[in-house]
Design a protein around this motif. Structure first.
Motif, PDB file in Angstrom:
ATOM      1  N   GLY A 102       0.807  -1.210   0.000  1.00 16.68           N
ATOM      2  CA  GLY A 102       0.000   0.000   0.000  1.00 16.68           C
ATOM      3  C   GLY A 102       0.847   1.270   0.000  1.00 16.68           C
ATOM      4  N   VAL A 103       0.235   2.364  -0.446  1.00 17.98           N
ATOM      5  CA  VAL A 103       0.929   3.648  -0.453  1.00 17.98           C
ATOM      6  C   VAL A 103       1.095   4.138   0.987  1.00 17.98           C
ATOM      7  N   THR A 104       0.014   4.043   1.781  1.00 13.37           N
ATOM      8  CA  THR A 104       0.134   4.476   3.165  1.00 13.37           C
ATOM      9  C   THR A 104       1.024   3.528   3.952  1.00 13.37           C
TER      10      THR A 104
ATOM     11  N   SER C 104      -8.836   1.206  -1.474  1.00 13.19           N
ATOM     12  CA  SER C 104      -7.494   1.762  -1.648  1.00 13.19           C
ATOM     13  C   SER C 104      -6.777   1.110  -2.815  1.00 13.19           C
ATOM     14  N   LEU C 105      -6.905  -0.204  -2.923  1.00 14.11           N
ATOM     15  CA  LEU C 105      -6.188  -0.901  -3.991  1.00 14.11           C
ATOM     16  C   LEU C 105      -6.694  -0.453  -5.357  1.00 14.11           C
ATOM     17  N   LEU C 106      -8.025  -0.305  -5.484  1.00 14.41           N
ATOM     18  CA  LEU C 106      -8.568   0.147  -6.759  1.00 14.41           C
ATOM     19  C   LEU C 106      -8.016   1.526  -7.112  1.00 14.41           C
ATOM     20  N   THR C 107      -7.945   2.391  -6.084  1.00 14.38           N
ATOM     21  CA  THR C 107      -7.410   3.735  -6.313  1.00 14.38           C
ATOM     22  C   THR C 107      -6.003   3.669  -6.894  1.00 14.38           C
ATOM     23  N   VAL C 108      -5.158   2.871  -6.257  1.00 18.66           N
ATOM     24  CA  VAL C 108      -3.761   2.813  -6.709  1.00 18.66           C
ATOM     25  C   VAL C 108      -3.649   2.144  -8.069  1.00 18.66           C
TER      26      VAL C 108
END
Lengths: 325, 253, 202
Positions: A102-104, C104-108
């Motif tokens: 993840g980015v975070t 979140s994963l879809l966003t990235v």
């Protein structure tokens, strides 16, 4: 072991992010000071190498295969600062290009795999290669360091997950450490085989590492030892206060506290560490024993690779068969 | 007339002690196009790397290297590297930027030129090599010939006085070779071309140097050298068939 | 294992042409906002999912491709669900975590597949990422394909000479491939350095 987004809560994201940024900044400065002028392409190509190398399959069983994580290998060949920078670059690309991790959670992943993993692995490599000595010692150091790096990274990962209340520590820690104690064997073995293959053709690369430079200035080891210790301390500290409670609960669950046999141990335990139950000590001893077994295997592997007659043509034999430094 | 390139008694050893260059001496005058021939391992690439101060890695050369009358010293290396455009053997080593435009603009930007001038030189260089329109192409998506030409554009953008080329036609298909030869013919300035392509040497270089095991064993008109079959065979080369049709040697049938 | 096929080849679409800074900023807002949610509050997830669906539709990324990328998350979610069933810990329920994680994963995934890497580097530079790390990333991206091709060639060459591939022999071969890959990478690095010097880098 790449933690996805949302498995860590806001406070963990913040703390790991700050720690990771600090560690990477230190690594970049050290890299500028310690690496030769050709460091820009050196770091870039090493990162590209690591990325490509992680795609090479080492078949294990059935359809599964192992892969090189590579932090300890890069640290052994190019130094700890380079390893942190290279691992960071790989993790950044995996995160932003492949959404792997993840980015975070990027801070946590860099901390686990780059700082704790690669650095911890390097510190172990230095210790073992100095203790055993020679090329065999270095190979053993890479093997054991590779194993340690996986276990340490897994432990840090578990601590972060538990601190975020995603998974209970009593589940996360044994599961992560247990699984990666096995995976780590593959990492150690592959790292050692690759290190040996590289150093046979380029013996100068073995001299480029800890031994030659670390002696001159104690700087890097001191800084990095402190960094790793600090990171682990920060990650462990939320638990330090709650450990006795957790462990007492374990003791009650197992009904040990009520058993007569516990009485003899009680004064000792109360004196040493309040609330430590026998199951925990047993696990701790088993872990220590397992670690020593792996260390023994690593040393045996180092000696076997370096001293056994390999007779493979096509690779420079100039330094093969135990080029002890 | 000061020679553009002057090398006197140049010596160089590799790290493991092997002698790569054993006292090489030659001069190149302004406007000449000189070929550098020799078998693999003769030290051609090592010699070329001395011409812009990349070798020796530390300190000054053992022997003399002068470019446009100036001896190579750490202080004037930036100037030398702008005057001497060195084309590397593997274009992937030289095309280290992500896009063609970025890579060709690298040299001018390092020279500190204003952005408008950088853009102008970029366009001129790409036009000179026939790659206009490929500015935004990713470098790893180019064909081998296009990579070579992009590397050349990167050198031309620095407007060097001397072009030093290490095996410019290696790995190219026949059409690629033809196009590159035509391109090299058009480029002005002094040229030193290390090559295995003996046809290229005959077509472009009136004069050739022959290097073997770090020693300069011949320096003279290309046709005479290449027609000397004994010399050619003694140094890992051969007399190219093209010579039979272009310049029949009086002593050959 | 990750393969270059896990990135979609950039097409042109409205989303692809958006400035990378907007996409990054938007993605960051969504990611951080999602992290702080402790429940599946419709006030947050409603608009967010609406936006993501719209972006997905406008970007014309194939459904199958995106779904396969989302599937990567499933083992983690499963592990957390099992761990929660075994020892509950007081954090968000596993399905809440799963929804947040998928968001979140879809966003990235949308961000990654509509933004060329060079633009990402530009955004990093604006975020004051140190130069040495930026050059490492740039060169890594430039040469990873070159190295992947070399790996494949070496692997094929060695496989062509292996007649009884026992597991131990295979490990030695692969280790040898990886080892030589590193040696070639380091040799190439020094040649690249020479090429940089030759064009005035200091």
């Amino acid at each position: 072991m790449h933690i996805p987004d949302n498995f860590l809560d806001a406070k963990t994201v913040g703390v790991t992010g700050v720690l990771a940024a600090g560690a990477v900044a230190v690594a970049l400065r050290q890299a500028r000071q310690q690496l030769p002028p050709a460091r820009v392409p050196l770091l870039g190509l090493s990162a590209a190498f690591l990325f490509a190398a992680q795609m090479v399959n080492f078949p294990v069983w059935g359809g599964t295969s192992g892969h090189l994580a590579g932090g300890t290998l890069v640290a052994a060949l190019l130094g700890p600062a380079a390893a942190v920078v290279v691992m960071t670059a790989v993790l950044v690309v995996q995160c932003f290009l492949f959404a792997d991790g993840g980015v975070t959670a990027l801070g946590a992943n860099i901390l686990n795999l780059g700082v704790v993993g690669a650095m911890g692995g390097w510190l172990v490599f230095r210790a073992v290669s100095r203790w055993v000595g020679g090329l065999a010692g270095r190979v053993a150091g890479v093997a054991f360091g590779g194993w340690c790096s996986m276990v340490l990274a897994a432990a840090a990962c578990a601590l972060e997950l538990a601190w975020s209340r995603t998974v209970a520590l009593s589940v996360a820690l044994p599961a992560m450490v247990g699984i990666h104690a096995v995976i780590g064997l593959g990492e150690g073995l592959i790292s050692a085989l690759v290190y040996h293959a590289v150093v046979r053709v380029r013996p100068d690369l073995a001299g480029l590492t800890a031994d030659g430079r670390g002696d001159a200035s104690l700087g890097p080891v001191w800084v990095w030892g402190l960094t790793v210790t600090f990171v682990l301390a920060v990650l462990v500290s939320p638990w330090a206060s709650s450990w006795p409670d957790g462990l007492e609960r374990v003791a009650e669950t197992y009904g040990f506290a009520e058993r007569a046999g516990a009485v003899a141990w009680a004064p000792l335990m109360d004196y040493e560490v309040p609330g430590v139950g026998w199951p925990v000590v047993a696990v701790g001893l088993a872990g220590l024993l397992g670690t020593l077994v792996v260390l023994g295997l690593a040393i045996w592997l180092g000696r076997w690779l370096v001293h056994s007659p390999r007779g493979k043509p096509g690779i420079s034999e100039g330094s093969a068969g135990g080029g002890s430094a | 007339m000061i020679p553009v390139i002057e090398v006197q008694d140049l010596r160089y050893r590799y790290h493991d002690g092997t002698e790569a260059l054993r006292g090489v001496s030659f001069r190149v005058e302004s406007g000449e196009c000189v070929g550098l021939l020799g078998p693999n391992g003769s030290g051609k690439s090592t010699l070329l790397l001395h011409l812009n101060g990349i070798l020796p890695e530390h300190g000054s050369a053992d022997g003399l290297v002068r470019i446009l009358g100036r001896t190579l010293e750490p202080e004037n290396l930036p100037w030398v590297r702008q005057q001497v455009g060195l084309l590397f053997q593997d274009p992937d080593d030289q095309l280290f930027c992500a896009t063609v435009a970025e890579d060709v603009a690298f040299g001018p930007r390092q020279l500190g030129l204003p952005e408008a001038e950088v853009q102008a030189r970029l366009e001129r260089a790409l036009a000179a090599v026939g790659l206009s329109g490929l500015e935004d192409r990713a470098t790893h998506h180019l064909s081998h010939g296009e990579k070579r030409r992009a590397c050349l554009a990167g050198l031309l953008a620095c407007e060097p006085a001397i072009l030093v080329l290490d095996e410019p036609t290696s790995g190219l298909d026949p059409r690629g070779r033809r196009e590159l030869k035509a391109l090299l013919r058009r480029l002005p300035g002094t040229k030193l071309i290390a090559t295995h392509d003996l046809e290229l040497a005959v077509e472009l270089c009136p004069r050739c140097l022959v290097l073997d095991q770090g020693r300069l064993v011949a320096d003279g008109p290309t046709v005479d050298l290449l027609n000397d079959e004994a010399l050619m065979l003694a140094h890992g080369l051969e007399r190219p068939h093209i010579l039979q049709h272009l310049h029949p040697h009086p002593n050959h049938v | 294992m990750l393969l270059p096929g896990h990135i979609h080849r950039p097409r042109s679409s409205g989303i692809h042409r958006w400035p990378a800074e907007w996409k990054f900023a938007g993605a960051l807002v969504i990611l951080l906002g999602t992290v702080v949610q402790s429940e599946l509050t419709p006030l947050w997830f409603g608009p967010v999912w609406g936006l993501l669906m719209w972006v997905w539709w406008r970007s014309r990324l194939p459904v199958g491709f995106v779904m396969s990328r989302l599937l990567w998350l499933s083992p983690f979610v499963l592990a957390v669900a099992l761990a929660g069933a075994w020892r509950p810990v007081g954090g968000p329920a596993w399905w809440v975590l799963a929804c947040k994680a998928f968001t979140s994963l879809l966003t990235v995934v949308l961000l990654a597949n509509t933004t060329p890497f060079s633009e990402m580097l530009r955004v990093f530079r604006r975020l004051r990422v140190p130069g040495l790390l930026l050059s490492t990333l740039a060169l890594m991206h430039r040469y990873v394909f070159v190295l992947l091709e070399e790996t494949e060639r070496m692997r094929r060459a060695r496989a062509g000479r292996t007649f009884r591939p026992g597991r131990s022999r295979l490990w030695q071969i692969q280790a040898s491939v990886v080892g030589h890959l590193l040696i070639r990478a380091l040799a190439r690095a020094s040649r690249i350095y020479q090429a940089m010097l030759a064009r005035g880098w200091s």
